[in-house]
Design an enzyme around this catalytic site. Structure first.
Site, PDB file in Angstrom:
ATOM      1  N   HIS A  18      32.159  22.529  20.625  1.00 49.53           N
ATOM      2  CA  HIS A  18      32.658  21.699  21.726  1.00 49.53           C
ATOM      3  C   HIS A  18      34.189  21.715  21.714  1.00 49.53           C
ATOM      4  O   HIS A  18      34.794  21.619  20.655  1.00 49.53           O
ATOM      5  CB  HIS A  18      32.158  20.265  21.548  1.00 49.53           C
ATOM      6  CG  HIS A  18      32.704  19.307  22.565  1.00 49.53           C
ATOM      7  ND1 HIS A  18      32.205  19.242  23.841  1.00 49.53           N
ATOM      8  CD2 HIS A  18      33.709  18.396  22.493  1.00 49.53           C
ATOM      9  CE1 HIS A  18      32.865  18.317  24.516  1.00 49.53           C
ATOM     10  NE2 HIS A  18      33.793  17.793  23.713  1.00 49.53           N
ATOM     11  N   GLY A  20      34.129  59.861  29.879  1.00 43.17           N
ATOM     12  CA  GLY A  20      33.954  58.445  30.182  1.00 43.17           C
ATOM     13  C   GLY A  20      33.169  58.173  31.439  1.00 43.17           C
ATOM     14  O   GLY A  20      32.684  57.057  31.642  1.00 43.17           O
ATOM     15  N   TYR A  25      27.555  44.106  44.944  1.00 42.88           N
ATOM     16  CA  TYR A  25      28.497  43.673  43.901  1.00 42.88           C
ATOM     17  C   TYR A  25      29.790  44.475  43.938  1.00 42.88           C
ATOM     18  O   TYR A  25      30.878  43.926  43.699  1.00 42.88           O
ATOM     19  CB  TYR A  25      27.833  43.722  42.524  1.00 42.88           C
ATOM     20  CG  TYR A  25      27.593  45.097  41.957  1.00 42.88           C
ATOM     21  CD1 TYR A  25      28.512  45.682  41.108  1.00 42.88           C
ATOM     22  CD2 TYR A  25      26.434  45.811  42.256  1.00 42.88           C
ATOM     23  CE1 TYR A  25      28.294  46.941  40.573  1.00 42.88           C
ATOM     24  CE2 TYR A  25      26.207  47.067  41.741  1.00 42.88           C
ATOM     25  CZ  TYR A  25      27.142  47.638  40.899  1.00 42.88           C
ATOM     26  OH  TYR A  25      26.932  48.896  40.389  1.00 42.88           O
TER      27      TYR A  25
END
Length: 461
Positions: free
Chosen positions: A440, A38, A180
């Site tokens: 919506h 991973g 970040y």
């Protein structure tokens, strides 16, 4: 010499994706992994950091639930938080990747790989080495945190891996670097109640993003009680038994701040220095990156490189994209790395996301570029969620109305940026989006509303 068909060094989002796609295309695939399946992203990077952010946001939501007419009480068990992150998120995903590799009949070798020739390598594990030859090799070794002289790693000075795996919640934390990674982890820890100080050498946090985006994050971090020191440089650190003293210069003044832990997050370095690339006839640029062509092939026609070890943004999804291209190139398909938009996201509050070109980049490329904004304060879904900070900005060409880029700040920015990435990749215009029906109420409606602003017929502003 053990013969291999396609061998991949590294099992991160570049390596394991390349392995699966190559296997699907009929190749006999072997992955060599020195740590765990991973890679960084899944185990000690983007996935666990988002899990901690989610836990922190949930904790904050409970503390501030009274605005919804809800009274909530509770205490934080950070040990349980870490257990949940490790077992229910990281381990579950790692097992999923492992099963996918097994399903696609990918062989996994545990060990550290080094090239020994143009088409040979040696794999060392537990002090023993095995030699292999290969038809094709993909380098997908990723990157690691940069260590700085002023703050060498130690028991209380850690990288992102260290802070993500800390067993106890620190009462205080200094974050060196407000990119970040630093900004996301600063917010996660501050959400749990840690006193956080961020020291950034540039004039603004998140220097890779437009200040209109980063200023919203700055405002939220300040609300959380985070101390933000920009235009400041760390010059020294001193570890003590129970704290670290950080010395920094801001303007003409030298100051210090103490913290229980220090996180160094000033960038990442490609993992290319221990591969013995010279033996394979490969070299790196001054940043340690491997030059490649449009198919991610190196100057050695049997070796490819993807992800953080090649030029471009160090993003997991970029590595996965390149992985598929390389696997298909090895299979003889006529493919090349060719994208108009590469989305990038910072999972702070609010989330900020970009894709395609900015106005400045589009203008430099010869377009008659214009940007239009639509505020989330005019979006019904954002109002209902109580999360109206942010906006959708779309960059388009004034003549053709073709969409060239986008920047989003706000609720669900990480999700809805994909809509605009598809629009850029397929050459859609403002009218194409304006004539598309959006459900919506959704935050994504702000995209449609923005295009109507660009066309000169706005409804909701």
């Amino acid at each position: 010499m053990n013969p291999l068909d396609t061998v991949i060094i590294g099992s991160g989002p570049g390596g394991y994706v390349a392995a699966i796609r190559a296997a699907q295309l009929g190749q006999q695939v072997t992955i060599i992994e020195r740590n765990v399946i991973g890679g960084t992203c899944l185990n000690v990077g983007c996935v666990p950091s988002k899990a901690l952010l989610q836990a922190g946001h949930t904790y904050l939501s409970l503390k501030h639930a009274s605005k919804y007419g809800i009274t909530a009480t509770g205490t934080l068990d950070f040990t349980q938080t870490q257990t949940w992150k490790n077992t229910q998120v990281v381990e579950k995903l790692r097992m999923g990747v492992t099963q996918l590799l097994k399903k696609n009949k990918v062989t996994v070798l545990k060990g550290e790989a080094r090239f020994s020739g143009k088409n040979t390598l040696s794999v060392t594990s537990d002090g023993k080495s095995e030699d292999y030859s290969f038809k094709n090799c993909i380098i997908a070794t990723g990157s690691r945190p940069i260590e700085i002289k002023a703050a060498p790693f130690g028991p209380r000075i850690v990288d992102s891996t260290g802070i993500l795996n800390t067993s106890t919640l620190p009462e205080s934390l200094v974050v060196i670097g407000a990119g970040y990674i630093g900004s996301e982890l600063a917010e996660a820890m501050a959400s749990f109640g840690t006193k956080v100080t961020v020291i950034e050498a540039t004039p603004s946090i998140l220097p890779g993003f437009n200040t209109k985006l980063s200023d919203l994050v700055k405002r939220n971090l300040t609300k959380l009680g985070v101390t933000l020191l920009t235009d400041a440089k760390v010059t020294a650190t001193q570890e003590h038994a129970d704290k670290v003293t950080v010395t920094y210069v801001k303007g003409d003044t030298t100051q210090t701040v103490d913290a229980e832990l220090v996180l160094v997050s000033v960038g990442r370095r490609p993992n290319t220095d221990n591969l013995n690339l010279a033996a394979a006839g490969l070299a790196t640029d001054p940043k340690g990156l491997i030059p490649v062509n449009a198919q991610s092939r190196t100057n050695n026609p049997q070796i490819y490189a993807i992800g953080d070890v090649v030029a471009g943004l160090a993003l997991a999804h970029k590595a996965s994209y390149e992985a598929k291209i390389v696997a298909e190139a090895i299979a003889g398909h006529h493919v090349a790395v060719d994208y108009k938009a590469m989305p990038a996201v910072c999972y702070t509050t609010p989330e900020i996301a970009t894709t395609g070109k900015t106005v400045e980049e589009a203008t430099a490329a010869g377009f008659s570029a214009k940007a239009t904004d639509f505020p989330l304060a005019a979006n019904s879904r954002a109002i209902a969620a109580g999360k109206t900070d942010g906006f959708v900005r779309i960059v388009h060409d004034e003549q053709s109305k073709v969409i060239l880029g986008a920047q989003i700040a706000g609720e669900s920015a990480s999700e809805i940026i994909s809509t605009l990435t598809v629009a850029i990749e397929t050459g859609l215009t403002l009218e194409d989006i304006a004539l598309t029906i959006f459900p919506h109420p959704t935050v994504a409606e702000a995209i449609m509303d923005n295009t109507e602003v660009g066309l000169g017929f706005p409804i909701h502003v």
